[in-house]
Design an enzyme around this catalytic site. Structure first.
Site, PDB file in Angstrom:
ATOM      1  N   LYS A   1      -1.774  -3.600   4.082  1.00 52.39           N
ATOM      2  CA  LYS A   1      -1.932  -3.293   2.864  1.00 52.39           C
ATOM      3  C   LYS A   1      -1.853  -1.576   2.199  1.00 52.39           C
ATOM      4  O   LYS A   1      -0.776  -1.336   1.762  1.00 52.39           O
ATOM      5  CB  LYS A   1      -1.873  -4.174   1.939  1.00 52.39           C
ATOM      6  CG  LYS A   1      -1.091  -5.138   2.120  1.00 52.39           C
ATOM      7  CD  LYS A   1      -1.687  -7.030   1.785  1.00 52.39           C
ATOM      8  CE  LYS A   1      -0.746  -8.023   1.656  1.00 52.39           C
ATOM      9  NZ  LYS A   1      -1.977  -9.403   1.130  1.00 52.39           N
TER      10      LYS A   1
ATOM     11  N   GLN B   1      -6.265 -10.860  -2.827  1.00 52.50           N
ATOM     12  CA  GLN B   1      -5.387 -11.721  -1.312  1.00 52.50           C
ATOM     13  C   GLN B   1      -6.835 -13.556  -1.136  1.00 52.50           C
ATOM     14  O   GLN B   1      -7.488 -13.653  -1.690  1.00 52.50           O
ATOM     15  CB  GLN B   1      -6.583 -10.904  -0.058  1.00 52.50           C
ATOM     16  CG  GLN B   1      -6.197 -11.437   1.435  1.00 52.50           C
ATOM     17  CD  GLN B   1      -4.936 -11.113   1.305  1.00 52.50           C
ATOM     18  OE1 GLN B   1      -4.170 -10.701   1.497  1.00 52.50           O
ATOM     19  NE2 GLN B   1      -4.368 -12.212   2.138  1.00 52.50           N
TER      20      GLN B   1
ATOM     21  N   ASP C   1       2.677 -10.036  -6.824  1.00 52.57           N
ATOM     22  CA  ASP C   1       2.457 -11.080  -5.707  1.00 52.57           C
ATOM     23  C   ASP C   1       3.412 -12.086  -5.995  1.00 52.57           C
ATOM     24  O   ASP C   1       4.127 -12.803  -5.771  1.00 52.57           O
ATOM     25  CB  ASP C   1       1.254 -12.209  -5.479  1.00 52.57           C
ATOM     26  CG  ASP C   1       0.844 -11.856  -4.263  1.00 52.57           C
ATOM     27  OD1 ASP C   1       1.272 -11.415  -3.678  1.00 52.57           O
ATOM     28  OD2 ASP C   1      -0.931 -11.809  -4.216  1.00 52.57           O
TER      29      ASP C   1
HETATM   30  N1  GUN Z   1      -2.347 -14.325   2.061  1.00 55.19           N
HETATM   31  C1  GUN Z   1      -1.074 -14.755   2.400  1.00 55.19           C
HETATM   32  N2  GUN Z   1      -0.604 -14.188   2.096  1.00 55.19           N
HETATM   33  C2  GUN Z   1      -0.469 -14.060   0.716  1.00 55.19           C
HETATM   34  C3  GUN Z   1       0.297 -12.928   0.042  1.00 55.19           C
HETATM   35  O1  GUN Z   1       1.203 -12.903  -0.070  1.00 55.19           O
HETATM   36  N3  GUN Z   1      -0.385 -12.885  -1.214  1.00 55.19           N
HETATM   37  C4  GUN Z   1      -1.560 -13.092  -1.215  1.00 55.19           C
HETATM   38  N4  GUN Z   1      -2.385 -12.210  -2.304  1.00 55.19           N
HETATM   39  N5  GUN Z   1      -2.628 -14.154  -0.384  1.00 55.19           N
HETATM   40  C5  GUN Z   1      -1.870 -14.315   0.524  1.00 55.19           C
END
Ligand code: GUN
Length: 292
Positions: free
Chosen positions: A54, A98, A121
């Site tokens: 990311k 996350q 998100d």
């Molecule tokens: N963990 C797995 N997929 C995601 C996501 O799309 N966003 C976040 N914040 N954590 C994750």
């Protein structure tokens, strides 16, 4: 007959390019650089890789990346204090915590603390509520990416039968809302669904998001259907190695469906590309002074 392969990797590359162009225009117009803060608590191996990717893609799109790596022993109060600091930071337009979080931290409390305008998100109840009521909010990245691939493959989705397998807040529920918003007839199937193969056989669109390797078999799929595989499962392979498979038995699906996303290279690359798109959207909205 062999289905068409839906190339999420190529589509995501195009989307990242369009976001980078949008970022350049936004900078020229406002003098501001969109910024994404990613918070990782603990040492989870898969999460570390996601967070690194990311950060790299954020910088490649011309945006600022702020990474906060906290130890597994971080308290909920410490994490909430960091979220409050990021909410107040004008250089931060998007905040992503996350998941999963360590068990001693209440995930819902942390997600609720994020400013909905910075919730890239789309997990905050305000954004979930806006999606459910047809309002304009930030939409969860994975289902948004699935919708883009579906519209690119099928054009107008109106009137189609869609079956979403999985009812998570992250994928299944928002996916169903997005498809409903495009006038599909939507069924959400899950672990308690009776006759799951029979339900899936009705679908023009199948979105599989259950996290069970190759659960959806070829004979569950209506001939010509479009199959979107959200699963990323690591399974043992020959020679003591491992390989990634989706929630759909890919080779079987390719013999029956009209179009299928591969794993890897299907939905996966779309998630980060949509995160970048959401960060630019959030920056634009915050700079404009409007909520969205
Ligand atoms: N963990 C797995 N997929 C995601 C996501 O799309 N966003 C976040 N914040 N954590 C994750």
């Amino acid at each position: 007959m062999s289905a068409r392969l839906i190339d999420g990797k190529a589509f995501a590359a195009g989307l990242r390019r369009r976001v980078a162009e949008g970022v350049a225009a936004f900078k020229a117009e406002t003098g501001l650089t969109p910024g994404l803060a990613v918070v990782l608590v603990g040492e989870d191996q898969a999460s570390q890789i996601y967070v690194r990717n990311k950060g790299r893609e954020t910088v490649a799109a011309g945006m600022a990346s702020f990474e906060h790596r906290l130890s597994a022993g971080t308290t909920q109060a410490e994490l909430l204090a960091l979220v409050a600091q990021l909410n107040a930071d004008p250089a931060v337009h998007g905040i992503l915590v996350q998941l999963p979080l360590p068990r001693h931290i209440d995930e819902a409390a942390v997600l609720a603390a994020i400013d909905p305008r910075k919730d890239v998100d789309g997990f905050h109840v305000t954004n979930a509520g806006l999606l459910a009521t047809g309002g304009k909010g930030l939409v969860p990245c994975t289902p948004l990416g699935c919708l883009m691939l579906l519209e690119d493959t099928l054009g107008d989705l109106s009137g189609l039968e869609a079956v979403v397998i999985g009812r998570s807040n992250i994928v299944g529920k928002p996916m169903a809302q997005l498809l409903l918003g495009k006038s599909c007839t939507v069924t959400i199937a899950h672990s308690r669904t009776r006759d799951l193969p029979g339900v899936v056989r009705r679908a023009d669109i199948v979105v599989a998001a259950v996290g069970r390797p190759e659960m959806v078999r070829g004979d569950w799929i209506k001939p010509g259907a479009t199959v979107i595989d959200v699963g990323i499962n690591r399974v043992p392979a020959e020679g003591g190695k491992t390989r990634l498979v989706g929630d759909v038995a890919f080779d079987e699906a390719m013999r029956v469906a009209g179009a299928v996303t591969p794993v890897p290279g299907g939905v996966g690359p779309m998630t980060i590309a949509c995160l970048l798109a959401n960060t630019l959207s959030a920056a634009r909205a915050l700079a404009g002074g409007t909520i969205f």
